[in-house]
Scaffold this active site. Structure first.
Site, PDB file in Angstrom:
ATOM      1  N   ASN A  11       4.006   4.184 -10.639  1.00 27.25           N
ATOM      2  CA  ASN A  11       5.161   3.415 -10.170  1.00 27.25           C
ATOM      3  C   ASN A  11       5.233   2.168 -11.039  1.00 27.25           C
ATOM      4  O   ASN A  11       4.461   1.237 -10.853  1.00 27.25           O
ATOM      5  CB  ASN A  11       4.951   3.060  -8.689  1.00 27.25           C
ATOM      6  N   LYS A  13       7.457  -0.095 -11.236  1.00 24.95           N
ATOM      7  CA  LYS A  13       8.102  -1.266 -10.612  1.00 24.95           C
ATOM      8  C   LYS A  13       9.050  -1.932 -11.609  1.00 24.95           C
ATOM      9  O   LYS A  13       9.600  -1.252 -12.466  1.00 24.95           O
ATOM     10  CB  LYS A  13       7.046  -2.235 -10.079  1.00 24.95           C
ATOM     11  N   HIS A  98       8.720   2.222  -0.069  1.00 27.36           N
ATOM     12  CA  HIS A  98       7.678   1.351  -0.619  1.00 27.36           C
ATOM     13  C   HIS A  98       7.699   0.009   0.122  1.00 27.36           C
ATOM     14  O   HIS A  98       8.766  -0.510   0.447  1.00 27.36           O
ATOM     15  CB  HIS A  98       7.891   1.140  -2.126  1.00 27.36           C
ATOM     16  N   GLU A 100       7.332  -2.913  -0.831  1.00 30.88           N
ATOM     17  CA  GLU A 100       8.101  -3.984  -1.483  1.00 30.88           C
ATOM     18  C   GLU A 100       9.589  -3.855  -1.162  1.00 30.88           C
ATOM     19  O   GLU A 100      10.290  -4.859  -1.009  1.00 30.88           O
ATOM     20  CB  GLU A 100       7.840  -3.956  -3.001  1.00 30.88           C
ATOM     21  N   GLU A 170      -0.189   3.461   1.706  1.00 29.34           N
ATOM     22  CA  GLU A 170      -0.443   2.276   0.893  1.00 29.34           C
ATOM     23  C   GLU A 170      -0.631   1.058   1.790  1.00 29.34           C
ATOM     24  O   GLU A 170       0.355   0.420   2.191  1.00 29.34           O
ATOM     25  CB  GLU A 170       0.743   2.021  -0.052  1.00 29.34           C
ATOM     26  N   GLY A 176      -1.548  -4.339  -5.351  1.00 32.50           N
ATOM     27  CA  GLY A 176      -1.485  -5.375  -6.370  1.00 32.50           C
ATOM     28  C   GLY A 176      -2.438  -6.532  -6.141  1.00 32.50           C
ATOM     29  O   GLY A 176      -2.343  -7.575  -6.778  1.00 32.50           O
ATOM     30  N   SER A 216      -4.189  -0.700  -5.516  1.00 31.71           N
ATOM     31  CA  SER A 216      -5.247  -1.079  -6.454  1.00 31.71           C
ATOM     32  C   SER A 216      -6.165   0.084  -6.831  1.00 31.71           C
ATOM     33  O   SER A 216      -7.358  -0.105  -7.049  1.00 31.71           O
ATOM     34  CB  SER A 216      -6.060  -2.261  -5.911  1.00 31.71           C
TER      35      SER A 216
HETATM   36  C1  PEP Z   1       2.084   0.497  -5.473  1.00 31.41           C
HETATM   37  O1  PEP Z   1       2.778  -0.493  -5.350  1.00 31.41           O
HETATM   38  O2  PEP Z   1       2.548   1.625  -5.253  1.00 31.41           O
HETATM   39  C2  PEP Z   1       0.700   0.296  -5.896  1.00 31.41           C
HETATM   40  C3  PEP Z   1      -0.192   1.159  -5.507  1.00 31.41           C
HETATM   41  O3  PEP Z   1       0.451  -0.803  -6.655  1.00 31.41           O
HETATM   42  P1  PEP Z   1      -0.982  -1.231  -7.291  1.00 31.41           P
HETATM   43  O4  PEP Z   1      -1.606   0.015  -7.830  1.00 31.41           O
HETATM   44  O5  PEP Z   1      -0.616  -2.206  -8.377  1.00 31.41           O
HETATM   45  O6  PEP Z   1      -1.768  -1.834  -6.191  1.00 31.41           O
END
Ligand code: PEP
Length: 254
Positions: A11, A13, A98, A100, A170, A176, A216
Protein backbone atom coordinates in the site's frame (compact mmCIF):
# COMPACT_ATOMS: atom_id res chain seq x y z
CA UNK A 1 -10.52 -27.95 -2.29
CA UNK A 2 -8.11 -25.15 -3.01
CA UNK A 3 -5.95 -23.89 -0.19
CA UNK A 4 -6.61 -20.26 0.56
CA UNK A 5 -4.40 -17.73 -1.16
CA UNK A 6 -1.31 -16.34 0.55
CA UNK A 7 -0.92 -12.67 -0.32
CA UNK A 8 1.64 -9.95 0.25
CA UNK A 9 0.07 -6.61 -0.69
CA UNK A 10 1.80 -3.25 -0.79
CA UNK A 11 0.00 0.00 0.00
CA UNK A 12 1.99 2.93 -1.30
CA UNK A 13 -0.34 5.53 0.26
CA UNK A 14 0.33 9.12 -0.85
CA UNK A 15 3.92 8.50 -1.92
CA UNK A 16 5.80 8.45 -5.23
CA UNK A 17 5.44 10.75 -8.21
CA UNK A 18 4.29 9.06 -11.40
CA UNK A 19 7.87 8.56 -12.59
CA UNK A 20 9.04 7.26 -9.20
CA UNK A 21 6.08 4.91 -9.00
CA UNK A 22 6.71 3.42 -12.43
CA UNK A 23 10.37 2.89 -11.54
CA UNK A 24 9.44 1.21 -8.24
CA UNK A 25 6.88 -1.05 -9.92
CA UNK A 26 9.43 -2.04 -12.56
CA UNK A 27 12.00 -2.90 -9.93
CA UNK A 28 9.54 -5.07 -7.99
CA UNK A 29 8.28 -6.71 -11.18
CA UNK A 30 11.82 -7.52 -12.33
CA UNK A 31 12.71 -9.10 -9.00
CA UNK A 32 9.56 -11.25 -9.15
CA UNK A 33 10.34 -12.33 -12.70
CA UNK A 34 13.82 -13.35 -11.66
CA UNK A 35 12.41 -15.51 -8.88
CA UNK A 36 8.80 -16.65 -8.85
CA UNK A 37 7.09 -15.68 -5.57
CA UNK A 38 5.56 -18.31 -3.26
CA UNK A 39 2.53 -16.11 -2.68
CA UNK A 40 0.34 -13.76 -4.68
CA UNK A 41 1.61 -10.20 -4.78
CA UNK A 42 -0.64 -7.16 -5.02
CA UNK A 43 0.72 -3.68 -5.58
CA UNK A 44 -1.76 -0.99 -4.51
CA UNK A 45 -0.97 2.45 -5.83
CA UNK A 46 -2.52 5.91 -5.94
CA UNK A 47 -5.07 6.35 -8.76
CA UNK A 48 -2.71 8.31 -10.97
CA UNK A 49 -0.25 5.41 -11.17
CA UNK A 50 -2.69 2.64 -11.99
CA UNK A 51 -2.80 2.71 -15.80
CA UNK A 52 0.96 3.12 -16.18
CA UNK A 53 1.87 0.54 -13.54
CA UNK A 54 -0.55 -1.89 -15.23
CA UNK A 55 1.67 -1.69 -18.32
CA UNK A 56 4.76 -2.56 -16.29
CA UNK A 57 3.48 -5.54 -14.27
CA UNK A 58 3.88 -8.80 -16.17
CA UNK A 59 5.48 -11.11 -13.61
CA UNK A 60 3.45 -14.22 -12.78
CA UNK A 61 1.34 -13.85 -9.66
CA UNK A 62 1.51 -10.08 -9.43
CA UNK A 63 -1.65 -7.98 -9.50
CA UNK A 64 -2.49 -4.31 -9.30
CA UNK A 65 -4.82 -2.59 -6.84
CA UNK A 66 -6.14 0.83 -5.90
CA UNK A 67 -6.16 2.30 -2.38
CA UNK A 68 -9.72 3.57 -2.51
CA UNK A 69 -12.71 4.09 -4.78
CA UNK A 70 -15.82 6.24 -4.74
CA UNK A 71 -19.05 5.41 -2.92
CA UNK A 72 -21.08 6.50 -5.95
CA UNK A 73 -21.41 4.76 -9.27
CA UNK A 74 -20.74 7.67 -11.64
CA UNK A 75 -21.61 11.24 -12.44
CA UNK A 76 -21.17 14.69 -10.95
CA UNK A 77 -18.74 13.90 -8.13
CA UNK A 78 -15.79 16.15 -8.83
CA UNK A 79 -12.45 14.62 -7.92
CA UNK A 80 -13.79 11.13 -7.27
CA UNK A 81 -12.72 7.91 -8.99
CA UNK A 82 -15.28 5.15 -9.43
CA UNK A 83 -14.84 1.40 -9.09
CA UNK A 84 -15.51 1.03 -12.84
CA UNK A 85 -12.75 3.56 -13.58
CA UNK A 86 -10.34 1.67 -11.31
CA UNK A 87 -11.22 -1.61 -12.98
CA UNK A 88 -10.69 -0.12 -16.46
CA UNK A 89 -7.01 0.55 -15.66
CA UNK A 90 -6.32 -3.17 -15.30
CA UNK A 91 -6.51 -3.16 -11.50
CA UNK A 92 -7.95 -6.29 -9.90
CA UNK A 93 -8.07 -5.20 -6.26
CA UNK A 94 -9.06 -2.23 -4.15
CA UNK A 95 -8.23 -1.55 -0.51
CA UNK A 96 -11.29 -0.35 1.42
CA UNK A 97 -11.76 0.57 5.04
CA UNK A 98 -8.17 1.55 5.72
CA UNK A 99 -7.95 3.26 9.10
CA UNK A 100 -6.48 6.38 7.50
CA UNK A 101 -9.57 6.71 5.30
CA UNK A 102 -11.83 6.14 8.30
CA UNK A 103 -9.89 8.56 10.53
CA UNK A 104 -8.93 11.40 8.19
CA UNK A 105 -11.70 11.25 5.58
CA UNK A 106 -14.67 10.35 7.73
CA UNK A 107 -15.43 7.05 6.03
CA UNK A 108 -18.20 5.45 8.03
CA UNK A 109 -19.37 1.85 8.00
CA UNK A 110 -22.29 2.92 5.76
CA UNK A 111 -20.03 4.63 3.21
CA UNK A 112 -17.70 1.63 3.21
CA UNK A 113 -20.63 -0.69 2.65
CA UNK A 114 -21.49 1.28 -0.52
CA UNK A 115 -17.88 1.21 -1.68
CA UNK A 116 -17.58 -2.53 -1.11
CA UNK A 117 -20.78 -3.16 -3.04
CA UNK A 118 -19.69 -1.03 -6.00
CA UNK A 119 -16.20 -2.54 -6.05
CA UNK A 120 -17.60 -6.09 -6.17
CA UNK A 121 -20.27 -5.16 -8.74
CA UNK A 122 -17.47 -3.88 -10.96
CA UNK A 123 -15.40 -7.04 -10.70
CA UNK A 124 -12.80 -5.88 -8.20
CA UNK A 125 -11.60 -7.96 -5.29
CA UNK A 126 -11.71 -6.04 -2.01
CA UNK A 127 -8.99 -5.97 0.62
CA UNK A 128 -11.14 -4.88 3.55
CA UNK A 129 -9.29 -3.44 6.56
CA UNK A 130 -10.32 -3.52 10.17
CA UNK A 131 -8.56 -2.90 13.46
CA UNK A 132 -8.75 -1.22 16.84
CA UNK A 133 -7.10 1.84 18.38
CA UNK A 134 -4.62 1.57 21.24
CA UNK A 135 -7.28 2.85 23.64
CA UNK A 136 -9.70 0.15 22.52
CA UNK A 137 -7.05 -2.56 22.92
CA UNK A 138 -6.16 -1.31 26.39
CA UNK A 139 -9.86 -1.56 27.26
CA UNK A 140 -9.83 -5.10 25.79
CA UNK A 141 -12.44 -4.11 23.23
CA UNK A 142 -10.50 -5.20 20.14
CA UNK A 143 -12.71 -8.18 19.27
CA UNK A 144 -15.88 -6.16 19.66
CA UNK A 145 -14.51 -3.32 17.50
CA UNK A 146 -13.34 -5.58 14.70
CA UNK A 147 -16.59 -7.55 14.70
CA UNK A 148 -18.60 -4.32 14.48
CA UNK A 149 -16.47 -3.12 11.55
CA UNK A 150 -17.09 -6.36 9.66
CA UNK A 151 -20.79 -6.41 10.53
CA UNK A 152 -21.11 -2.79 9.46
CA UNK A 153 -19.65 -3.10 5.98
CA UNK A 154 -19.12 -6.67 4.73
CA UNK A 155 -21.15 -9.26 6.63
CA UNK A 156 -24.26 -8.40 4.56
CA UNK A 157 -22.57 -9.87 1.46
CA UNK A 158 -23.79 -13.07 -0.16
CA UNK A 159 -21.67 -16.23 0.01
CA UNK A 160 -20.83 -15.72 -3.68
CA UNK A 161 -19.71 -12.12 -3.09
CA UNK A 162 -17.69 -13.18 -0.05
CA UNK A 163 -15.33 -15.13 -2.32
CA UNK A 164 -13.92 -11.81 -3.54
CA UNK A 165 -13.18 -10.47 -0.07
CA UNK A 166 -9.73 -10.51 1.50
CA UNK A 167 -9.58 -9.25 5.09
CA UNK A 168 -6.71 -7.29 6.59
CA UNK A 169 -6.42 -6.87 10.33
CA UNK A 170 -4.49 -3.70 11.01
CA UNK A 171 -4.30 -2.58 14.63
CA UNK A 172 -4.16 1.20 14.35
CA UNK A 173 -1.48 1.42 17.02
CA UNK A 174 0.81 -0.65 14.80
CA UNK A 175 0.40 1.30 11.54
CA UNK A 176 3.45 3.31 10.63
CA UNK A 177 4.55 3.36 14.26
CA UNK A 178 7.25 0.70 14.10
CA UNK A 179 5.27 -1.04 16.82
CA UNK A 180 4.26 -4.41 15.38
CA UNK A 181 1.66 -6.59 17.03
CA UNK A 182 3.40 -9.69 18.34
CA UNK A 183 2.84 -12.70 16.16
CA UNK A 184 0.75 -14.18 18.99
CA UNK A 185 -1.45 -11.08 19.22
CA UNK A 186 -1.93 -11.10 15.44
CA UNK A 187 -2.62 -14.84 15.35
CA UNK A 188 -5.13 -14.54 18.19
CA UNK A 189 -7.08 -11.83 16.37
CA UNK A 190 -6.95 -13.56 12.99
CA UNK A 191 -8.23 -16.79 14.54
CA UNK A 192 -11.05 -14.78 16.11
CA UNK A 193 -11.87 -13.13 12.78
CA UNK A 194 -11.89 -16.55 11.08
CA UNK A 195 -14.28 -17.82 13.76
CA UNK A 196 -16.78 -15.01 13.17
CA UNK A 197 -16.51 -15.49 9.40
CA UNK A 198 -17.31 -19.17 10.06
CA UNK A 199 -20.40 -18.22 12.09
CA UNK A 200 -21.59 -16.06 9.21
CA UNK A 201 -20.51 -17.99 6.09
CA UNK A 202 -19.70 -21.47 7.38
CA UNK A 203 -16.48 -23.27 8.24
CA UNK A 204 -15.42 -24.00 4.66
CA UNK A 205 -15.79 -20.41 3.53
CA UNK A 206 -13.87 -19.27 6.61
CA UNK A 207 -11.06 -21.72 5.85
CA UNK A 208 -10.92 -20.33 2.30
CA UNK A 209 -10.83 -16.67 3.38
CA UNK A 210 -7.46 -14.98 3.09
CA UNK A 211 -6.76 -12.85 6.17
CA UNK A 212 -3.74 -10.55 6.25
CA UNK A 213 -1.94 -8.80 9.06
CA UNK A 214 -0.86 -5.19 8.62
CA UNK A 215 1.04 -2.78 10.83
CA UNK A 216 4.78 -2.24 10.70
CA UNK A 217 5.33 -5.58 9.02
CA UNK A 218 8.84 -5.59 7.59
CA UNK A 219 11.65 -7.78 6.29
CA UNK A 220 12.78 -8.75 9.78
CA UNK A 221 9.42 -9.72 11.33
CA UNK A 222 7.50 -11.08 8.31
CA UNK A 223 8.71 -14.69 8.59
CA UNK A 224 7.69 -14.89 12.24
CA UNK A 225 4.24 -13.41 11.52
CA UNK A 226 3.69 -15.64 8.48
CA UNK A 227 4.60 -18.74 10.48
CA UNK A 228 1.28 -18.49 12.33
CA UNK A 229 -1.51 -20.73 11.12
CA UNK A 230 -4.18 -18.08 10.53
CA UNK A 231 -1.91 -15.37 9.09
CA UNK A 232 -2.15 -15.59 5.31
CA UNK A 233 0.20 -12.73 4.51
CA UNK A 234 0.61 -9.02 5.02
CA UNK A 235 -0.61 -5.61 4.01
CA UNK A 236 2.55 -3.56 3.85
CA UNK A 237 2.79 0.24 4.02
CA UNK A 238 6.22 1.75 4.60
CA UNK A 239 8.19 -1.35 3.67
CA UNK A 240 6.45 -1.59 0.27
CA UNK A 241 8.20 1.57 -0.92
CA UNK A 242 11.61 -0.07 -1.26
CA UNK A 243 11.72 -2.91 -3.78
CA UNK A 244 14.32 -4.87 -1.81
CA UNK A 245 12.36 -4.65 1.46
CA UNK A 246 9.10 -5.59 -0.23
CA UNK A 247 10.79 -8.54 -1.98
CA UNK A 248 12.27 -9.69 1.32
CA UNK A 249 8.77 -9.77 2.84
CA UNK A 250 7.49 -11.77 -0.15
CA UNK A 251 10.44 -14.12 0.34
CA UNK A 252 9.36 -14.70 3.94
CA UNK A 253 6.94 -17.25 2.41
CA UNK A 254 9.82 -19.52 1.39
C1 PEP B 1 -0.88 0.11 6.27
O1 PEP B 1 -1.16 1.28 6.42
O2 PEP B 1 -1.61 -0.63 5.59
C2 PEP B 1 0.34 -0.38 6.90
C3 PEP B 1 0.40 -1.63 7.26
O3 PEP B 1 1.34 0.53 7.09
P1 PEP B 1 2.80 0.24 7.73
O4 PEP B 1 3.28 -1.04 7.14
O5 PEP B 1 3.63 1.42 7.28
O6 PEP B 1 2.62 0.17 9.19
Amino acid sequence: RQMRKKIVAGNWKMNETLQEGIALAKEINDSLKAEKPNCDVVICTPFIHLASVAQVLDAEGVALGAENCADKEKGAYTGEVSAAMVKSTGAQYVILGHSERRQYYGETAEILKEKVQLALANGLKVIFCCGETLEEREAEKQNEVVKAELEGSVFHLSAEEWKNIVLAYEPIWAIGTGKTATSDQAQEMLAYIRSIVAEKYGKEAAEDTTILYGGSCNASNAAELFSKSDIDGGLIGGASLKAADFKAIIDAWK
